[in-house]
Design a protein around this motif. Structure first.
Motif, PDB file in Angstrom:
ATOM      1  N   ASN A   1     -13.440  -3.885  28.813  1.00 53.12           N
ATOM      2  CA  ASN A   1     -12.211  -4.687  28.812  1.00 53.12           C
ATOM      3  C   ASN A   1     -10.939  -3.829  28.827  1.00 53.12           C
ATOM      4  OD1 ASN A   1     -13.639  -7.226  28.523  1.00 53.12           O
ATOM      5  ND2 ASN A   1     -14.084  -6.587  26.412  1.00 53.12           N
ATOM      6  N   ASP A   2     -11.114  -2.539  29.095  1.00 53.11           N
ATOM      7  CA  ASP A   2      -9.987  -1.606  29.130  1.00 53.11           C
ATOM      8  C   ASP A   2      -9.173  -1.677  27.836  1.00 53.11           C
ATOM      9  OD1 ASP A   2      -8.301   0.329  30.054  1.00 53.11           O
ATOM     10  OD2 ASP A   2      -7.115  -1.024  31.333  1.00 53.11           O
ATOM     11  N   ALA A   3      -9.885  -1.662  26.702  1.00 48.27           N
ATOM     12  CA  ALA A   3      -9.208  -1.778  25.397  1.00 48.27           C
ATOM     13  C   ALA A   3      -9.573  -0.621  24.468  1.00 48.27           C
ATOM     14  CB  ALA A   3      -9.586  -3.109  24.746  1.00 48.27           C
ATOM     15  N   VAL A   4      -9.934   0.522  25.017  1.00 50.96           N
ATOM     16  CA  VAL A   4     -10.326   1.672  24.203  1.00 50.96           C
ATOM     17  C   VAL A   4      -9.085   2.414  23.729  1.00 50.96           C
ATOM     18  CG1 VAL A   4     -11.626   3.825  24.121  1.00 50.96           C
ATOM     19  CG2 VAL A   4     -12.469   1.898  25.490  1.00 50.96           C
ATOM     20  N   ASP A   5      -9.000   2.617  22.427  1.00 50.69           N
ATOM     21  CA  ASP A   5      -7.874   3.375  21.848  1.00 50.69           C
ATOM     22  C   ASP A   5      -8.302   4.846  21.708  1.00 50.69           C
ATOM     23  OD1 ASP A   5      -5.636   4.301  20.604  1.00 50.69           O
ATOM     24  OD2 ASP A   5      -5.974   3.269  18.695  1.00 50.69           O
ATOM     25  N   ILE A   6      -8.281   5.558  22.848  1.00 47.39           N
ATOM     26  CA  ILE A   6      -8.723   6.961  22.860  1.00 47.39           C
ATOM     27  C   ILE A   6      -7.860   7.807  21.930  1.00 47.39           C
ATOM     28  CG2 ILE A   6      -8.858   9.041  24.280  1.00 47.39           C
ATOM     29  CD1 ILE A   6     -11.165   7.328  24.794  1.00 47.39           C
ATOM     30  N   GLN A   7      -6.549   7.548  21.956  1.00 45.50           N
ATOM     31  CA  GLN A   7      -5.650   8.352  21.123  1.00 45.50           C
ATOM     32  C   GLN A   7      -5.955   8.132  19.634  1.00 45.50           C
ATOM     33  OE1 GLN A   7      -3.253  10.348  22.752  1.00 45.50           O
ATOM     34  NE2 GLN A   7      -3.039  11.339  20.745  1.00 45.50           N
TER      35      GLN A   7
END
Length: 554
Positions: free
Chosen positions: A198-204
């Motif tokens: 869902n393009d909701a990854v909080d990589i930072q």
């Protein structure tokens, strides 16, 4: 109770995950081996060797060693076994190689107090570094292109996060369940995969948590590295790259911390452990003592050829008094190790393989000291009284010769040119000293004579070279034979006073290796000497069995 074998085997697997050079490979003849310990100075091993000599060669240990020559029955770990020749399978060869690697690692931890591991450093101008850098750059470029895509791809990033999670978990103690749960929940790979769809990854945010956790788990020496990670303003790919770099450093810290904790345990059990490990190698590889047997046989034959018969052949019982004893044979063999020719001689005995680098370094330094001593003997015998009783001049000449002879073991080193340069420098220093004290300067003829004598020490039959070499061997043989060698380190023979401090340091280092080797491998040596001296094929003849036993026990 720590299972040392299991720990060492596990450490090889663990260390292999981050490319660390455990111990240096054996050098070629034209290479100088490098130390495994970073920042190790030449004297560091000497100090540890002296301490080890005191602790390892107690009276009880030496008594046990001596008993090994008289005992035909002992425990499984103390009696070398021999097996008939057989064809080795690949698995057996690999098992022996792993045993040898484990033995080498354990021995290095025991004898080198400064031993620790570091990530492997590849030379800047090497092809391997260029290939590795290009591969790494390609990987990180792909990761950056995936994260910057529209929509972003998280396949590579998720694999990196999974690897980071496993690394962080490996740092935890078995009882750290709460921290383990926190890491598993914060870096939940299944959840991250769902978020990526869902393009909701909080990589930072995940990277920030990873850095914070690393700060809790790292050694204090890495606090500065963690601080730089927290303050980093670079993009996420560069941040991940730095995270992996610091994780590699933390892995090395964990291994080195474990080594420091394991060292006292290994030192307490070192003799039995190394002997048992070598026994297991011998059981899998029956030829594992071939070079050791040849080494001892060579020493025995040399002693027999130098022995003058004390009686006529018809008086056999008294004639046996001229035969060398087992300890005499072994001591002569140990002296051969000091002068081992690594280019022309057979391979080093198997029982000395773990100390080859240390032995080479002792030999190189000893050769340099001998050459310096020969130069100083020539100078003082040629010039005589005008330069006697001047310690400052002697020290200055000694330093000059030592510096110009540094690296003389290297095949590229030109000893003739070095000696010519030493002669010129010494003549200059002598003229300066003589002029300051109102003595006439050296004549051209005397300078030419001095130069010629100094340059002649490279000749095989040079009397000064032969004299110094013989007295150095006398000194080391005295240390090898003495039950308390530490008290004799300062007792150097006449003519070697100029290099007395260096000889004492090298003597302490060498005799420590010898005594430890004698204690660990004494039973194996006893078995070999017994077979060489009293078997029917022995070069020493075939005396009656009861006489043979009396000889061994005497």
């Amino acid at each position: 109770m720590i299972n040392i074998s299991q720990w060492l085997s596990a450490e090889f697997i663990y260390i292999g995950t981050f490319s660390v050079q455990l111990y240096p490979k054996m050098p070629r003849n034209d290479e100088r081996p490098t130390s495994t310990s970073s920042g190790e100075d030449p004297g560091s091993d000497v100090e540890s060797s002296s301490e080890r000599c005191d602790s390892m060669t107690s009276a009880s240990d030496l008594d046990c060693c001596r008993e090994s020559f008289t005992s035909y029955c002992s425990s499984k770990h103390c009696t070398p076994s021999s097996s008939p020749p057989k064809t080795l399978t690949l698995d057996e060869v690999m098992d022996s190689a792993r045993d040898l690697s484990t033995l080498s690692l354990a021995h290095e931890i025991i004898v080198n107090h400064n031993f620790h591991l570091e990530p492997d450093h590849i030379p800047q101008d090497s092809l391997w570094k260029a290939v590795r850098d290009n591969v790494h750059k390609a990987f990180w470029d792909i990761l950056e292109s995936e994260l910057n895509g529209d929509p972003p791809e998280y396949g590579q990033a998720i694999r990196l996060l999974e690897e980071i999670r496993e690394t962080l978990l490996s740092f935890l103690n078995p009882g750290a369940n709460r921290m383990r749960t926190q890491i598993m929940e914060a870096i939940d790979i299944d959840l991250i995969r769902q978020q990526s769809d869902n393009d909701a990854v909080d990589i930072q945010g995940i990277a920030s948590y990873i850095i914070t956790t690393m700060g809790k788990l790292c050694a204090p020496v890495r606090d500065e590295e963690i601080k730089k990670l927290r303050e980093s303003t670079d993009n996420i790919v560069t941040m991940f790259r730095e995270i992996f770099r610091v994780l590699d450093l933390m892995k090395a810290d964990i291994v080195n911390f474990t080594i420091d904790n394991l060292r006292p345990v290994l030192q307490r059990q070192s003799v039995e452990y190394e002997r048992a490990k070598f026994q297991s190698i011998l059981e899998k590889t029956p030829s594992a003592l071939d070079h050791t047997t040849s080494w001892i046989k060579s020493a025995l034959e040399e002693l027999l050829s130098a022995t003058i018969p004390t009686e006529q052949p018809n008086n056999q019982s008294k004639g046996q008094q001229g035969r060398p004893g087992p300890f005499q044979v072994l001591n002569a063999a140990f002296l051969h190790i000091l002068t081992w020719d690594y280019q022309k001689s057979p391979p080093l005995p198997e029982t000395w393989m773990t100390d080859e680098i240390r032995l080479r370094e002792i030999q190189w330094k000893l050769q340099q000291c001998q050459a310096v001593n020969e130069v100083l003997l020539i100078v003082y015998s040629t010039i005589g009284s005008p330069i006697q009783g001047l310690p400052s001049l002697s020290d200055h000449l000694k330093r000059t010769a030592s510096v110009l002879l540094d690296g003389m073991h290297s095949p590229k080193f030109n000893i003739e040119e070095a000696l010519v340069g030493i002669s010129a420098q010494i003549c200059c220093e002598l003229n300066k000293s003589l002029t300051e004290r109102n003595y006439p300067a050296l004549t051209s003829a005397l300078q030419a004579t001095l130069t010629g004598q100094i340059c002649s020490i490279t000749q095989k039959d040079n009397p000064i070279h032969t004299l110094v070499e013989d007295r150095v061997q006398q000194y080391f043989m005295m240390l090898i034979c003495d039950p308390k060698p530490q008290a004799k380190l300062e007792h150097v023979p006449a003519g070697l006073t100029a290099i007395k401090p260096e000889l004492a340091l090298l003597g302490a280092k060498f005799i420590s290796l010898v005594n430890y080797n004698r204690i660990v491998y004494g039973p194996f040596y006893a078995d070999i000497i017994r077979k060489l001296m009293f078997s029917s094929s022995s070069p020493a003849g075939n005396p009656p069995q009861d006489t043979a036993q009396e000889s061994v026990t005497s």
